[in-house]
Design an enzyme around this catalytic site. Structure first.
Site, mmCIF file in Angstrom:
data_model
loop_
_atom_site.group_PDB
_atom_site.id
_atom_site.type_symbol
_atom_site.label_atom_id
_atom_site.label_comp_id
_atom_site.label_asym_id
_atom_site.label_seq_id
_atom_site.Cartn_x
_atom_site.Cartn_y
_atom_site.Cartn_z
ATOM 1 N N CYS A 109 0.309 -5.649 8.434
ATOM 2 C CA CYS A 109 -0.735 -6.527 7.889
ATOM 3 C C CYS A 109 -1.924 -5.748 7.319
ATOM 4 C CB CYS A 109 -1.215 -7.498 8.959
ATOM 5 S SG CYS A 109 0.115 -8.430 9.704
ATOM 6 N N HIS A 233 -8.108 -10.026 7.412
ATOM 7 C CA HIS A 233 -6.702 -10.414 7.573
ATOM 8 C C HIS A 233 -6.651 -11.812 8.175
ATOM 9 C CE1 HIS A 233 -2.581 -10.610 8.479
ATOM 10 N NE2 HIS A 233 -2.678 -10.305 9.752
ATOM 11 N N ASN A 263 -0.309 -16.740 8.511
ATOM 12 C CA ASN A 263 -0.423 -15.274 8.455
ATOM 13 C C ASN A 263 0.654 -14.743 7.505
ATOM 14 O OD1 ASN A 263 -0.276 -12.523 8.887
ATOM 15 N ND2 ASN A 263 -0.392 -12.658 11.120
#
Ligand code: UT7
Length: 311
Positions: A109, A233, A263
């Site tokens: 990520c 993020h 996500n």
């Protein structure tokens, strides 16, 4: 001397939307639980990295007015390449008609920020134009029977064109970190599905985001008060809240899209960045703090002076 700056940007989300209510029909969960614990309401699924990347990449190049033969390098941050090999970057390169080098980068990520910092180092040399894409198709590696993970992830892509045309530096400070001792708290084996120790990831994520952001801000020679907007993020709104509280930055100064994206790993920061730009939340000269964390555990932060070309 000219400096690297972002001159084009675009995103892509696959068509199919999966809502929390849809998930409640698949596993023992509820819209109420998912919303309260993560902030996520829906996510897009059934994408492929190459397809989403090509769409976002093509649109970012069109916006920058950059032709295929002008791109010097393609960097694709992803942890879910379509195939083990070749790199999805090679497939995207061909799809876009590029003739330059192309490579996948896997920092989970944190991949987009790792890619941004890497691209800017090339721009300090003699490279003029880079296409940087962050893309992930996590719906393909989610265990759809595991309510602890399947409610969190989605698919998407975001692309930026970087050109060496800025009068002043755009990347003011950055930080890249990795703590491989925590590699076993979030992983996916070849051919397997995502395994996550959610509480431990949460705890470490808040520390990693705070540390990386603090380092990047200090190296930029600015303070948290100087940051106009944080593009974090998009894993869990509670992680963002806890990190920003430690940094002393109010939530009003954050770009958040996870409510409708979930996500999306390497795509999450460019998705949030483009959303903030599109909603006029970033003006020329603003300092943008991008900060990510993920499997590895990796983390990365960058303070960028927003310097778009005059329109
Ligand atoms: O890019 C990085 C990727 N990962 C992350 O950032 C994830 C980091 N972790 C998190 O975001 C959070 O830990 C979660 C959202 C995964 C979980 O939230 P939590 O507040 O830490 O919940 P928990 O794991 O402590 O679970 C609380 C309860 C448990 O039940 P009991 O033991 O209290 O009876 C879980 O079994 O909630 C239960 N639970 C659920 N209930 C309904 C876990 N998942 C679900 C679910 N729906 N989907």
């Amino acid at each position: 001397m000219s400096y690297g700056r972002i001159t084009g940007w675009a995103t892509n989300l696959p068509e199919r939307v999966l809502t929390n209510d849809d998930l409640a029909e698949m596993v023992d969960t509820s819209d109420e639980w998912i919303t309260a614990r993560s902030g996520i309401k829906s996510r897009h699924i059934d994408g492929t990295v190459t397809e989403m990347s090509a769409i976002a990449g093509r649109a970012a190049m069109a916006m920058a007015g950059v032709d295929a033969d002008q791109v010097d390098l393609l960097l694709l941050a992803t942890t879910t390449a379509d195939q083990q090999f070749p790199a999805s970057a090679s497939v995207v390169q061909h799809e876009l008609g590029l003739t330059c080098g192309a490579v996948d980068m896997n920092a989970a990520c944190s991949g987009f920020v790792y890619g941004l910092v890497t691209a800017m180092q090339f721009m300090n040399g003699s490279v003029d134009r880079i296409l940087l894409i962050g893309a992930d198709a996590l719906s393909g590696i989610v265990d759809w029977t595991d309510r602890g993970t399947c409610v969190l992830f989605g698919d998407g892509a975001g692309a930026v064109v970087l050109e060496r045309t800025g009068d002043e530096p755009s990347l003011l400070g950055w930080d890249l970190m990795s703590d491989g001792s925590a590699a076993d708290i979030l992983y996916c084996d070849h051919g397997g599905t995502i395994v996550m120790h959610g509480k431990e990831v949460f705890r470490r994520a808040v520390m990693a985001m705070t540390d990386s952001a603090t380092n990047a801000i200090a190296r930029a020679g600015v303070t948290a008060d100087d940051i106009s907007i944080v593009v974090p993020h998009q894993a869990n709104v509670r992680i963002i809240e806890a990190s920003l509280k430690r940094l002393g930055i109010p939530m009003e100064r954050t770009a958040i899209v996870l409510g409708h994206t979930g996500n999306t790993s390497a795509a999450s920061i460019p998705l949030a960045l483009v959303d903030a730009i599109d909603n006029d939340r970033i003006a020329p000269g603003d300092l943008v703090l991008m900060v990510g964390f993920g499997a590895g555990m990796s983390s990365a932060a960058a303070v960028l002076r927003w310097d778009p070309p005059a329109s």
